[in-house]
Design an enzyme around this catalytic site. Structure first.
Site, PDB file in Angstrom:
ATOM      1  N   SER A   1      12.212  -7.797  -4.189  1.00 21.97           N
ATOM      2  CA  SER A   1      11.656  -9.153  -4.278  1.00 21.97           C
ATOM      3  C   SER A   1      12.503 -10.060  -5.153  1.00 21.97           C
ATOM      4  O   SER A   1      13.124  -9.621  -6.124  1.00 21.97           O
ATOM      5  CB  SER A   1      10.253  -9.102  -4.870  1.00 21.97           C
TER       6      SER A   1
ATOM      7  N   GLU B   1       7.623   6.136   1.710  1.00 18.09           N
ATOM      8  CA  GLU B   1       7.031   5.343   0.651  1.00 18.09           C
ATOM      9  C   GLU B   1       5.586   4.977   0.959  1.00 18.09           C
ATOM     10  O   GLU B   1       4.770   4.830   0.076  1.00 18.09           O
ATOM     11  CB  GLU B   1       7.878   4.072   0.484  1.00 18.09           C
TER      12      GLU B   1
ATOM     13  N   GLU C   1      -1.440  -7.715   4.700  1.00 16.76           N
ATOM     14  CA  GLU C   1      -1.190  -8.538   5.885  1.00 16.76           C
ATOM     15  C   GLU C   1       0.076  -8.086   6.609  1.00 16.76           C
ATOM     16  O   GLU C   1       0.110  -8.015   7.833  1.00 16.76           O
ATOM     17  CB  GLU C   1      -1.089 -10.013   5.480  1.00 16.76           C
TER      18      GLU C   1
END
Lengths: 244, 378
Positions: free
Chosen positions: B132, B247, B365
């Site tokens: 990120s 993961e 989402e």
């Protein structure tokens, strides 16, 4: 899946599809007898099919998948020895729920990919996608739970697993039927469209052989009686080799 | 349609012994504080990680040549589910053992492997993941941190954010744009950046409970040798997303609130309230189901398959489960009851941290979007 089980599935699948929700006993029973299905769990030495609980799962799941109008699992369980009927039928209903949820999911996905509104298939709308993803998770959980119970039945005592599987399958019925109908819109609510064969059975099977409250009480009191420190060791011992 | 095909998991014969080993180790070196035991894979304890390394419980599946134990994937699964169920503080090494080590072994050059892998297996080198960025969260392909060549070297410029454990890590595996002017998934590469390289600075981000788990990581003129490139230049996207199944489906996706469930069982034993027993039953059924699902994916991964859709389903269901537990416990238990004090403390802790469960490793989402695509929608 081993060869016997694959063969069993290849036999049962087209037969159940053809018989379907409106199957009559006159037509269905002779065909079941011919294939040896009612004797599925009777040992070969006693003239039966000699199947195990994973074979039963395959057949029961397909009966659910096609919303088979005859209670074949009841015929099979009637002839199975060394298991309490209530438990075996709870397992059967969990397996049927698993199959019917997969079938309803398949119908729903097919429908939203085809039906166009606002110039594109419903399946392109994110709200529809997210609902169906949630449904898919529930169908997956019900299927895994039924499979886990079948594996436990093959190992021996499986009361915990059957309780957990029926409870988990019951809970999946709520979201599964809700989303299946929602994405179908009005057509899913009609007699002519096939969805109700699945959803009405799902609501029926959720109640039969133990509703959510029944199994959660039974499971909860057993887990509580064993105590917090035994939960995880018990859970792992159920699947570990030394304890088989 | 069948989206999840479960097969019998062939649990290793060594499983009972491994479980005993882990339980004894956690009893001796773990923490007794139930709040610390909740969500324990975000709790770094380097000392504990070193104990696991000494016991041969890190890098278990890796070649002995690189400090591993050459044990099976399912043996490793047994160990990690035991650690999590016991609430062991595994945060320091978690990412390195789960994905950085395997990634280095799969794609790293000899220099990278020698430098990092044996140290991870000893519980001495910890890793963080640089994905990120301030402008790039769920839309990961929009990363803007760059790597540009300067002779034999690379110079990294940019910033990473929400980097879990950067402050206790020894290196970061970062996804950066190595081709100027490239867009989206193209032109990205992975680099191994030692955290003590000049130009790397870490600034804490304190979460709503006051805890320090994640960070901003600034990369200013960070000069790396050519050997810091991991795998192939320009294939960073493929490399970074290849191991998501591993993961997403691990037991950490459903066990983060297990300690609260166990405290609920303890409380239900003294409270004689049928509603609590029903809740115990419902949550036990779910735990049993999720364990089967997670282990089933692990078994497929061990056979070399990539059950990406199934792994994603495990994450979505598992996160919903571990988030639901504190909500359901709060709804059912009278916290005015003095007997419920421990339960209350763990519950309030988890209520506060559980929003992160369906954010980390891919938001709910995004995860549902992946499942929808797997169903053939989109």
């Amino acid at each position: 899946m081993n060869d016997t089980r694959r063969m069993l599935a290849e036999m049962a699948d087209p037969l159940f599809a053809e018989l379907g929700p409106d199957a009559s006993e006159e037509r269905a029973l002779p065909q079941f007898e011919e294939l040896g299905l009612p004797l599925l769990l009777v040992p070969e030495a006693e003239g039966g099919f000699g199947g195990d609980w994973l074979d039963a799962l395959t057949v029961f799941r397909l009966a659910g998948y096609h919303a088979l109008g005859i209670d074949l699992p009841a015929l099979v369980v009637e002839r199975a020895e060394s298991i309490e009927r209530e438990l075996a039928m709870a397992f059967a209903r969990a397996a049927q729920i698993a199959g019917a949820l997969d079938a309803a999911l398949g119908l729903a996905v097919g429908y939203v990919n085809e039906r166009q509104q606002f110039g594109r298939p419903l399946g392109k709308f994110q709200a529809v996608q997210q609902s169906l993803a949630t449904f898919a998770c529930e169908a997956a959980a019900a299927n895994c739970a039924a499979m886990g119970a079948a594996q436990a039945l093959n190992r021996g005592a499986a009361e915990f697993e059957i309780a957990a599987a029926k409870l988990r399958a019951n809970r999946a019925v709520e979201i599964g039927t809700t989303v299946a109908h929602q994405v179908h819109g009005a057509i899913g609510f009609t007699q002519e469209y096939a969805l109700h064969h699945l959803t009405r059975r799902l609501w029926q099977w959720r109640s039969e052989y133990g509703n959510d409250a029944h199994w959660s009480r039974r499971l909860g009191s057993a887990v509580t009686a064993r105590g917090a420190d035994r939960f995880w060791p018990d859970l792992t011992a159920r699947t570990d080799p030394a304890c088989r | 349609m069948q989206t999840f095909v479960t097969e019998a998991v062939d649990w290793p014969n060594t499983a009972p012994a491994l479980r005993e080993q882990v339980r004894a180790l956690v009893a001796e070196h773990g923490t007794r504080d139930p709040v610390r035991r909740a969500n324990s894979w975000t709790k770094p304890a380097p000392e504990f990680s070193r104990k696991l390394g000494e016991a041969g419980l890190l890098g278990m599946t890796w070649p002995t040549e690189y400090g591993g134990q050459e044990r099976s994937q399912l043996e490793r699964y047994v160990v990690i589910e035991e650690l999590l169920a016991a609430g062991a503080p595994v945060g320091a090494h978690w990412i390195a053992d789960r994905q950085s080590g395997p990634l280095l072994l799969r794609l790293g050059n000899e220099e990278l492997k020698r430098r990092w892998v044996p140290a991870i297996a000893r519980g001495e080198a910890f890793a963080c993941i640089g994905l990120s960025e301030p402008g790039s969260g769920s839309d990961l392909a929009s990363v803007r941190t760059t790597a540009r060549r300067d002779g034999d070297e690379w110079i990294i410029e940019g910033q990473k954010v929400w980097t879990t454990g950067a402050h206790v890590s020894h290196f970061m595996i970062a996804l950066v744009r190595s081709e100027a002017g490239s867009e989206r998934q193209a032109g990205l590469s992975q680099f191994v950046i030692p955290m003590d390289t000049p130009g790397v600075s870490v600034k804490p981000i304190i979460d709503l409970t006051g805890a320090h788990e994640f960070n901003e990581v600034f990369l200013e003129g960070v000069r790396l040798p050519a050997s810091a490139l991991l795998g192939n230049e320009g294939e960073g996207w493929k490399q970074a997303t290849a191991e998501l199944s591993l993961e997403r489906s691990g037991p950490e996706r459903y066990l983060s609130s297990m300690v609260l469930f166990l405290e609920l069982v303890r409380h239900a034993g003294t409270a004689s309230d049928p509603a609590l027993e029903e809740l115990v039953g419902r949550l036990a059924a779910e735990a049993w189901t999720l364990r089967l699902m997670s282990a089933s994916v692990a078994a497929k991964l061990a056979r070399g398959e990539d059950p990406a859709l199934e792994a994603t389903i495990v994450k979505d269901l598992g996160n919903s489960y571990e988030q639901a537990i504190p909500q359901l416990v709060q709804a059912a238990v009278d916290f005015g009851d003095a007997e419920a004090e421990v339960l209350r403390a763990v519950c309030f802790y988890l209520l506060q941290v559980s929003p992160s469960f369906s954010l980390r490793g891919g938001t709910r989402e995004i995860v549902k979007g992946i499942i929808a695509r797997g169903l053939g929608l989109r």
